[in-house]
Design a protein around this motif. Sequence first.
Motif, mmCIF file in Angstrom:
data_model
loop_
_atom_site.group_PDB
_atom_site.id
_atom_site.type_symbol
_atom_site.label_atom_id
_atom_site.label_comp_id
_atom_site.label_asym_id
_atom_site.label_seq_id
_atom_site.Cartn_x
_atom_site.Cartn_y
_atom_site.Cartn_z
ATOM 1 N N GLN A 41 0.817 -1.213 0.000
ATOM 2 C CA GLN A 41 0.000 0.000 0.000
ATOM 3 C C GLN A 41 0.851 1.263 0.000
ATOM 4 O O GLN A 41 0.489 2.263 -0.615
ATOM 5 C CB GLN A 41 -0.941 -0.045 1.210
ATOM 6 N N VAL A 42 1.993 1.213 0.670
ATOM 7 C CA VAL A 42 2.903 2.357 0.668
ATOM 8 C C VAL A 42 3.483 2.562 -0.725
ATOM 9 O O VAL A 42 3.583 3.696 -1.219
ATOM 10 C CB VAL A 42 4.022 2.161 1.711
ATOM 11 N N ALA A 43 3.863 1.476 -1.395
ATOM 12 C CA ALA A 43 4.381 1.585 -2.760
ATOM 13 C C ALA A 43 3.332 2.194 -3.681
ATOM 14 O O ALA A 43 3.650 3.044 -4.533
ATOM 15 C CB ALA A 43 4.807 0.208 -3.270
ATOM 16 N N ALA A 44 2.089 1.782 -3.522
ATOM 17 C CA ALA A 44 1.007 2.335 -4.341
ATOM 18 C C ALA A 44 0.810 3.824 -4.063
ATOM 19 O O ALA A 44 0.596 4.620 -4.982
ATOM 20 C CB ALA A 44 -0.289 1.569 -4.076
ATOM 21 N N THR A 45 0.885 4.210 -2.810
ATOM 22 C CA THR A 45 0.704 5.613 -2.425
ATOM 23 C C THR A 45 1.691 6.522 -3.139
ATOM 24 O O THR A 45 1.338 7.627 -3.575
ATOM 25 C CB THR A 45 0.889 5.772 -0.899
ATOM 26 N N TYR A 46 2.933 6.055 -3.284
ATOM 27 C CA TYR A 46 3.979 6.895 -3.874
ATOM 28 C C TYR A 46 4.215 6.610 -5.354
ATOM 29 O O TYR A 46 5.165 7.129 -5.940
ATOM 30 C CB TYR A 46 5.277 6.733 -3.078
ATOM 31 N N GLY A 47 3.360 5.787 -5.955
ATOM 32 C CA GLY A 47 3.395 5.603 -7.395
ATOM 33 C C GLY A 47 4.489 4.700 -7.925
ATOM 34 O O GLY A 47 4.857 4.794 -9.101
ATOM 35 N N GLU A 103 -0.739 4.300 -13.562
ATOM 36 C CA GLU A 103 -0.059 3.041 -13.877
ATOM 37 C C GLU A 103 -0.190 2.040 -12.738
ATOM 38 O O GLU A 103 -0.303 0.833 -12.981
ATOM 39 C CB GLU A 103 1.416 3.308 -14.171
ATOM 40 N N VAL A 104 -0.166 2.535 -11.513
ATOM 41 C CA VAL A 104 -0.306 1.640 -10.360
ATOM 42 C C VAL A 104 -1.718 1.073 -10.312
ATOM 43 O O VAL A 104 -1.908 -0.125 -10.052
ATOM 44 C CB VAL A 104 0.030 2.381 -9.052
ATOM 45 N N VAL A 105 -2.700 1.916 -10.563
ATOM 46 C CA VAL A 105 -4.094 1.452 -10.576
ATOM 47 C C VAL A 105 -4.254 0.349 -11.613
ATOM 48 O O VAL A 105 -4.855 -0.708 -11.335
ATOM 49 C CB VAL A 105 -5.049 2.627 -10.872
ATOM 50 N N GLU A 106 -3.731 0.564 -12.805
ATOM 51 C CA GLU A 106 -3.865 -0.433 -13.875
ATOM 52 C C GLU A 106 -3.108 -1.715 -13.532
ATOM 53 O O GLU A 106 -3.613 -2.826 -13.785
ATOM 54 C CB GLU A 106 -3.341 0.161 -15.184
ATOM 55 N N ALA A 107 -1.925 -1.581 -12.934
ATOM 56 C CA ALA A 107 -1.148 -2.768 -12.563
ATOM 57 C C ALA A 107 -1.872 -3.578 -11.500
ATOM 58 O O ALA A 107 -1.920 -4.813 -11.573
ATOM 59 C CB ALA A 107 0.228 -2.346 -12.056
#
Length: 351
Positions: free
Chosen positions: A258-264, A297-301
Motif C-alpha cells: 500500500q505504501v508503494a502504491a501511495t507513492y506511485g 499506472e499503479v491502478v492499472e497494474a
Amino acid sequence: SGEEGVVTFVPVRINANLKTETVEELVEGKKKRHLDAFRYVLLELERDLKLAAKGRTEDRLKKDWGITQPQSRWVQSGGDRSLLAGLSDGTTITFTVAGLVRKLVADARRVRDRHAARPAGDYLGEARYRRLVEEMLEAGAAPLSSMRLWLENESISIEHVMRISCFDLHHDYLSFLYLGLGWLSGEARASRALQLCQLTGLVGDEGVAVEDAQGMTPLTRAARDGAGERALRLLVDAGAKMNQRSRGANGAGYLPLQVAATYGHVDVVRVLARLGANVKNHGGLAVRLAAQAGHVEVVEALAQLNADFDTPYSDNTTPLFGASHNGHIAVVEALGRLKANVNATASDVER
C-alpha cells in the motif's frame, strides 16, 4: 505570619567577552567535527580488520598462490612502491596480513585526507555534506569487505587485494555474496541475505523487523523509496514480512504494498506481488491510495493483479470517487475502461 524574611545576595560574574559565533566559525566547526568523527572511524577500522583476520589468516596464507612476487614485476605492472615497506628485501615481495591491514587503512585514510583538504564551504550544502558522510561510512566499510573477500574467496590472492582499491573490492565482495546466495536455502540463505542487507545499507544491526525513528520497517521504507527488485528480494529473503504494517507518518497503518502504491512505484508493486504480497486481501486499499494520488499506472497494474477496485472503503468512498474528487482525470478514465461500478457502496472493507 508577620516574620521578616531573609534576603540572600548571590554574586554573579558575567563574562563581557561572550559573543555569538560567526557563520564562518560555525562552518569550520562543522568540518572539524566531521574530521574528528572520521578519525574515530579509522581507529575502529584498524581494530575491526585485526579482529576479522584473527585466527583465520595462517591457513589462508598457506593456500594463497600470490603470497610472493618479484618486486620488478610489481613495479612494472603499476604496483604502489609505498606499500612495500617491511614486505620486500629489494628483490622479492612477501605479502603479509599486517601489510594488508596497513594498505586497507591507508585506502580509508586517503579519503579522510581529501575531506580535510576540502574548503569549509563544502560542508555547508545539505546534499554535499550528506555525500561526505556517506564517503566516510564507505571508508569504514569497504576495507572490511576487502579483507573478508580475501578470507572467504580462495580464488582471490593477497597480491590482488594489495593492488586494487578497497572500494572496488567492496563491490567485488557484494558480487561474491550475491552469487553464493543462489546456492543457499533456509536459515543459511536468510543469514546471507541479512548480511547483504546490512552491507548495502538496507538494514542496521538490529535486523529486518525493527522500525526506524519514523516508524518504518526496512521493507516499508524500501517500498516508499522505490527500491529495486534485488533490494526488495533481499529483504524478504532476510525475513521481512509483507503483513507488517508501518506506523510512520504518511504510511501509518499501511503495508509495504500500500505504501508503494501511495507513492506511485508501479515496479515495486509488481515485485511485491511476485514476492508474496496478498493483493486479494490488501490490494483494494492500495488501489484507493494510488487512485486518489493520481498514479494511473499503479491502478492499472493492481487491476491486472486482480485487486478489488470497486468495493468502497469504510467511509463509503471508492477509488473512482477519490480520483474524481482530486481531479485525476487519467485515473478516472482508466477506471472507466476497467468498468468500475459508479454506484458501488459499502460500509466495511478489510484493510
